[in-house]
Scaffold this motif. Structure first.
Motif, PDB file in Angstrom:
ATOM      1  N   LEU A 115      12.719   3.926  33.372  1.00 10.84           N
ATOM      2  CA  LEU A 115      13.777   3.781  32.379  1.00 10.84           C
ATOM      3  C   LEU A 115      15.012   3.166  33.032  1.00 10.84           C
ATOM      4  N   TYR A 116      15.716   2.354  32.263  1.00 11.95           N
ATOM      5  CA  TYR A 116      16.894   1.643  32.761  1.00 11.95           C
ATOM      6  C   TYR A 116      18.030   1.731  31.755  1.00 11.95           C
ATOM      7  N   SER A 117      19.248   1.550  32.255  1.00 11.00           N
ATOM      8  CA  SER A 117      20.413   1.563  31.375  1.00 11.00           C
ATOM      9  C   SER A 117      20.874   0.158  31.016  1.00 11.00           C
ATOM     10  N   ASP A 118      20.171  -0.864  31.507  1.00 14.84           N
ATOM     11  CA  ASP A 118      20.534  -2.245  31.196  1.00 14.84           C
ATOM     12  C   ASP A 118      19.296  -3.036  30.774  1.00 14.84           C
ATOM     13  N   PRO A 119      19.475  -4.042  29.925  1.00 14.06           N
ATOM     14  CA  PRO A 119      18.322  -4.797  29.429  1.00 14.06           C
ATOM     15  C   PRO A 119      17.625  -5.640  30.495  1.00 14.06           C
ATOM     16  N   GLY A 120      18.306  -5.911  31.622  1.00 15.75           N
ATOM     17  CA  GLY A 120      17.685  -6.668  32.710  1.00 15.75           C
ATOM     18  C   GLY A 120      16.841  -5.808  33.636  1.00 15.75           C
ATOM     19  N   HIS A 121      16.777  -4.497  33.378  1.00 13.38           N
ATOM     20  CA  HIS A 121      15.990  -3.541  34.160  1.00 13.38           C
ATOM     21  C   HIS A 121      16.389  -3.524  35.640  1.00 13.38           C
ATOM     22  N   ARG A 122      17.707  -3.568  35.888  1.00 18.78           N
ATOM     23  CA  ARG A 122      18.212  -3.516  37.256  1.00 18.78           C
ATOM     24  C   ARG A 122      18.834  -2.168  37.610  1.00 18.78           C
ATOM     25  N   VAL A 123      19.346  -1.431  36.603  1.00 12.54           N
ATOM     26  CA  VAL A 123      20.036  -0.166  36.856  1.00 12.54           C
ATOM     27  C   VAL A 123      19.208   0.982  36.283  1.00 12.54           C
ATOM     28  N   PRO A 124      18.556   1.771  37.151  1.00 14.43           N
ATOM     29  CA  PRO A 124      17.756   2.890  36.647  1.00 14.43           C
ATOM     30  C   PRO A 124      18.607   3.879  35.856  1.00 14.43           C
ATOM     31  N   PHE A 125      18.036   4.419  34.795  1.00 12.92           N
ATOM     32  CA  PHE A 125      18.705   5.438  33.986  1.00 12.92           C
ATOM     33  C   PHE A 125      18.375   6.768  34.639  1.00 12.92           C
ATOM     34  N   ASP A 126      19.342   7.337  35.350  1.00 10.65           N
ATOM     35  CA  ASP A 126      19.067   8.534  36.134  1.00 10.65           C
ATOM     36  C   ASP A 126      19.765   9.761  35.569  1.00 10.65           C
ATOM     37  N   GLU A 127      19.740  10.848  36.338  1.00  7.01           N
ATOM     38  CA  GLU A 127      20.326  12.107  35.891  1.00  7.01           C
ATOM     39  C   GLU A 127      21.836  12.033  35.759  1.00  7.01           C
ATOM     40  N   GLU A 128      22.502  11.180  36.575  1.00  7.89           N
ATOM     41  CA  GLU A 128      23.948  11.018  36.436  1.00  7.89           C
ATOM     42  C   GLU A 128      24.274  10.243  35.182  1.00  7.89           C
ATOM     43  N   GLY A 129      23.379   9.389  34.776  1.00  2.00           N
ATOM     44  CA  GLY A 129      23.478   8.708  33.502  1.00  2.00           C
ATOM     45  C   GLY A 129      24.548   7.659  33.397  1.00  2.00           C
ATOM     46  N   VAL A 130      24.906   7.391  32.165  1.00  2.87           N
ATOM     47  CA  VAL A 130      25.889   6.370  31.857  1.00  2.87           C
ATOM     48  C   VAL A 130      27.072   6.997  31.134  1.00  2.87           C
ATOM     49  N   ALA A 131      28.237   6.392  31.332  1.00  2.00           N
ATOM     50  CA  ALA A 131      29.445   6.869  30.665  1.00  2.00           C
ATOM     51  C   ALA A 131      29.430   6.421  29.213  1.00  2.00           C
ATOM     52  N   ALA A 132      29.884   7.299  28.349  1.00  2.00           N
ATOM     53  CA  ALA A 132      29.998   6.987  26.925  1.00  2.00           C
ATOM     54  C   ALA A 132      31.162   7.793  26.371  1.00  2.00           C
ATOM     55  N   ALA A 133      31.584   7.437  25.189  1.00  2.00           N
ATOM     56  CA  ALA A 133      32.693   8.160  24.555  1.00  2.00           C
ATOM     57  C   ALA A 133      32.577   8.016  23.049  1.00  2.00           C
ATOM     58  N   THR A 134      33.187   8.957  22.367  1.00  2.00           N
ATOM     59  CA  THR A 134      33.275   8.887  20.917  1.00  2.00           C
ATOM     60  C   THR A 134      34.688   9.274  20.501  1.00  2.00           C
ATOM     61  N   ASP A 135      35.127   8.712  19.393  1.00  2.00           N
ATOM     62  CA  ASP A 135      36.465   9.026  18.895  1.00  2.00           C
ATOM     63  C   ASP A 135      36.454  10.222  17.943  1.00  2.00           C
ATOM     64  N   GLY A 136      35.303  10.850  17.792  1.00  2.00           N
ATOM     65  CA  GLY A 136      35.168  11.981  16.880  1.00  2.00           C
ATOM     66  C   GLY A 136      34.843  11.544  15.463  1.00  2.00           C
ATOM     67  N   GLU A 137      34.923  10.246  15.205  1.00  2.00           N
ATOM     68  CA  GLU A 137      34.606   9.693  13.887  1.00  2.00           C
ATOM     69  C   GLU A 137      33.272   8.933  13.919  1.00  2.00           C
ATOM     70  N   GLN A 138      33.167   8.017  14.876  1.00  2.00           N
ATOM     71  CA  GLN A 138      31.961   7.203  15.021  1.00  2.00           C
ATOM     72  C   GLN A 138      31.112   7.744  16.176  1.00  2.00           C
ATOM     73  N   PRO A 139      29.800   7.825  15.995  1.00  2.00           N
ATOM     74  CA  PRO A 139      28.946   8.296  17.097  1.00  2.00           C
ATOM     75  C   PRO A 139      28.845   7.256  18.208  1.00  2.00           C
ATOM     76  N   ALA A 140      28.560   7.726  19.412  1.00  2.00           N
ATOM     77  CA  ALA A 140      28.297   6.841  20.545  1.00  2.00           C
ATOM     78  C   ALA A 140      26.815   6.487  20.536  1.00  2.00           C
ATOM     79  N   GLN A 141      26.509   5.218  20.731  1.00  2.00           N
ATOM     80  CA  GLN A 141      25.125   4.741  20.769  1.00  2.00           C
ATOM     81  C   GLN A 141      24.804   4.348  22.212  1.00  2.00           C
ATOM     82  N   VAL A 142      23.756   4.908  22.775  1.00  2.00           N
ATOM     83  CA  VAL A 142      23.329   4.580  24.137  1.00  2.00           C
ATOM     84  C   VAL A 142      21.886   4.087  24.065  1.00  2.00           C
TER      85      VAL A 142
END
Length: 135
Positions: free
Chosen positions: A81-108
């Protein structure tokens, strides 16, 4: 040979101080029919909805190494699993940063790759992963 497979994502827990109440909805990483003679790719999505503005990290347990899906007759299919479409950055336990404004959901988006592999029996393959939110 073609193999049909699906990688499931599920929320198992979160480390949440009293910052926000959040929910995670998942759309499985779907690879569809896989030709084992070539790399195959799929995508999934994590949607995080919170009741307040907050930042967090979304991690996938075990995502930084080769993962396996179980199939017919104890067959195991390797994928990553990867966090980028080029398959260069593995999607690991530390994961990726995301945020929500409380109104709109975050999409990962979660990007998956099944590398070429030796012959495996045809059939359905599936696995489960642990998704974690860290605030």
């Amino acid at each position: 040979m073609r193999v049909t497979l699906l990688a499931l994502l599920c929320l198992a827990g979160s480390a949440v101080p009293a910052v926000a109440a959040c929910r995670v909805a998942t759309r499985a990483v779907e690879f569809g029919e896989v030709d084992l003679a070539r790399d195959s790719h799929g995508t999934g999505r994590l949607t995080v909805t919170c009741d307040a503005s907050t930042g967090f990290r979304v991690g996938i347990e075990g995502g930084d190494g080769s993962l396996f899906m179980d199939g017919p007759g104890q067959a195991r299919l390797t994928y990553r699993l990867y966090s980028d479409p080029g398959h260069r950055v593995p999607f690991d336990e530390e994961g990726v940063a995301a945020a929500t404004d409380g109104e709109q959901p975050a999409q990962v988006t979660v990007y998956g790759r099944v590398p070429r592999q030796s012959a495996l029996p045809e059939g359905g393959y599936a696995g489960r992963l642990v998704v974690t939110l860290a605030f």
